[in-house]
Write an enzyme that holds these catalytic residues in place. Structure first.
Site, PDB file in Angstrom:
ATOM      1  N   CYS A  79       0.823  -1.205   0.000  1.00  0.00           N
ATOM      2  CA  CYS A  79       0.000   0.000   0.000  1.00  0.00           C
ATOM      3  C   CYS A  79       0.868   1.271   0.000  1.00  0.00           C
ATOM      4  O   CYS A  79       1.345   1.674  -1.039  1.00  0.00           O
ATOM      5  CB  CYS A  79      -0.989  -0.043   1.165  1.00  0.00           C
ATOM      6  SG  CYS A  79      -2.379   1.082   0.999  1.00  0.00           S
ATOM      7  N   HIS A 168      -3.248  -5.436   1.451  1.00  0.00           N
ATOM      8  CA  HIS A 168      -2.580  -5.750   2.718  1.00  0.00           C
ATOM      9  C   HIS A 168      -2.610  -7.257   2.981  1.00  0.00           C
ATOM     10  O   HIS A 168      -3.495  -7.745   3.689  1.00  0.00           O
ATOM     11  CB  HIS A 168      -3.278  -5.028   3.876  1.00  0.00           C
ATOM     12  CG  HIS A 168      -3.115  -3.548   3.845  1.00  0.00           C
ATOM     13  ND1 HIS A 168      -2.100  -2.909   4.503  1.00  0.00           N
ATOM     14  CD2 HIS A 168      -3.834  -2.580   3.225  1.00  0.00           C
ATOM     15  CE1 HIS A 168      -2.194  -1.607   4.306  1.00  0.00           C
ATOM     16  NE2 HIS A 168      -3.239  -1.384   3.528  1.00  0.00           N
ATOM     17  N   GLU A 170      -0.843  -8.883   4.950  1.00  0.00           N
ATOM     18  CA  GLU A 170      -0.588  -9.118   6.379  1.00  0.00           C
ATOM     19  C   GLU A 170      -1.872  -9.141   7.199  1.00  0.00           C
ATOM     20  O   GLU A 170      -1.867  -9.570   8.364  1.00  0.00           O
ATOM     21  CB  GLU A 170       0.391  -8.067   6.931  1.00  0.00           C
ATOM     22  CG  GLU A 170      -0.185  -6.682   7.151  1.00  0.00           C
ATOM     23  CD  GLU A 170      -0.305  -5.808   5.904  1.00  0.00           C
ATOM     24  OE1 GLU A 170      -0.649  -4.615   6.062  1.00  0.00           O
ATOM     25  OE2 GLU A 170      -0.083  -6.305   4.773  1.00  0.00           O
TER      26      GLU A 170
END
Length: 186
Positions: A79, A168, A170
């Site tokens: 991002c 994202h 994660e």
């Protein structure tokens, strides 16, 4: 394997947790002295790209990070990290300017424009993707290649030692993208 995670602002803790699940160590980079030492790659997390750029410069990390990446250190930007690595940013902003991509900041609008999707990633199969005030990659050039698209927009790319995602990874339980990055670091 030890991966440095830029921990100035943004979703750095989630990256460290994902690395731990993959039996990789992480080292948080909060100041210039943290950047010295041995590690196999660097993650630039999501967050606010303008804030991260400002802090990189104020803490004297900007040139060190840029030189390390130019020297071949693997880097993974998510991002805001994508925006910082892009050579061109359509809606302005400061950046490291290393990767042959043209990024469009906040391309999906404000926080309310956040969404989740699933798409193929670099032939590794379909993975979940979480977009939060996300950019997208308007174009790739040079040796940069597209790795994933959502709605005909490039949302992941790689160029030599640099990997970026507009989403994202994660924030999901799927480790595919982090495993891909760790393989780049080997």
């Amino acid at each position: 394997m030890k991966i440095a995670v830029l921990a100035l602002q943004g979703a750095f803790e989630e990256h460290s947790k994902m690395l731990s699940k993959l039996d990789a160590q992480s080292k948080e980079i909060r100041q210039k002295s943290d950047f010295y030492g041995s590690f196999d790659g660097l993650i630039i997390p999501g967050g606010e790209s303008t804030v991260m750029d400002k802090l990189l410069r104020e803490l004297g990390l900007f040139d060190d990070v840029k030189s390390a990446i130019q020297g071949g250190m693997p880097v993974f930007g998510t991002c805001a990290g994508l925006i910082l690595l892009a050579k061109e940013i359509e809606n302005g902003g400061e950046h490291l300017g290393l990767m042959d991509i043209r990024a469009c900041r906040n391309a999906y609008g404000r926080q309310l424009g956040s969404f989740a999707a699933h798409s193929d990633f670099a032939g590794l199969g379909e993975i979940p993707m979480t977009f939060i005030r996300a950019p997208y990659i308007k174009s790739v050039s040079g040796t940069a290649v597209s790795l994933a698209e959502v709605d005909n927009k490039i949302v992941a790319a790689r160029q030599e030692n640099m990997l970026v995602t507009a989403f994202h990874p994660e924030l999901n339980n799927n480790p595919t993208v982090h495993e891909y990055f760790l393989n780049m670091c080997r």
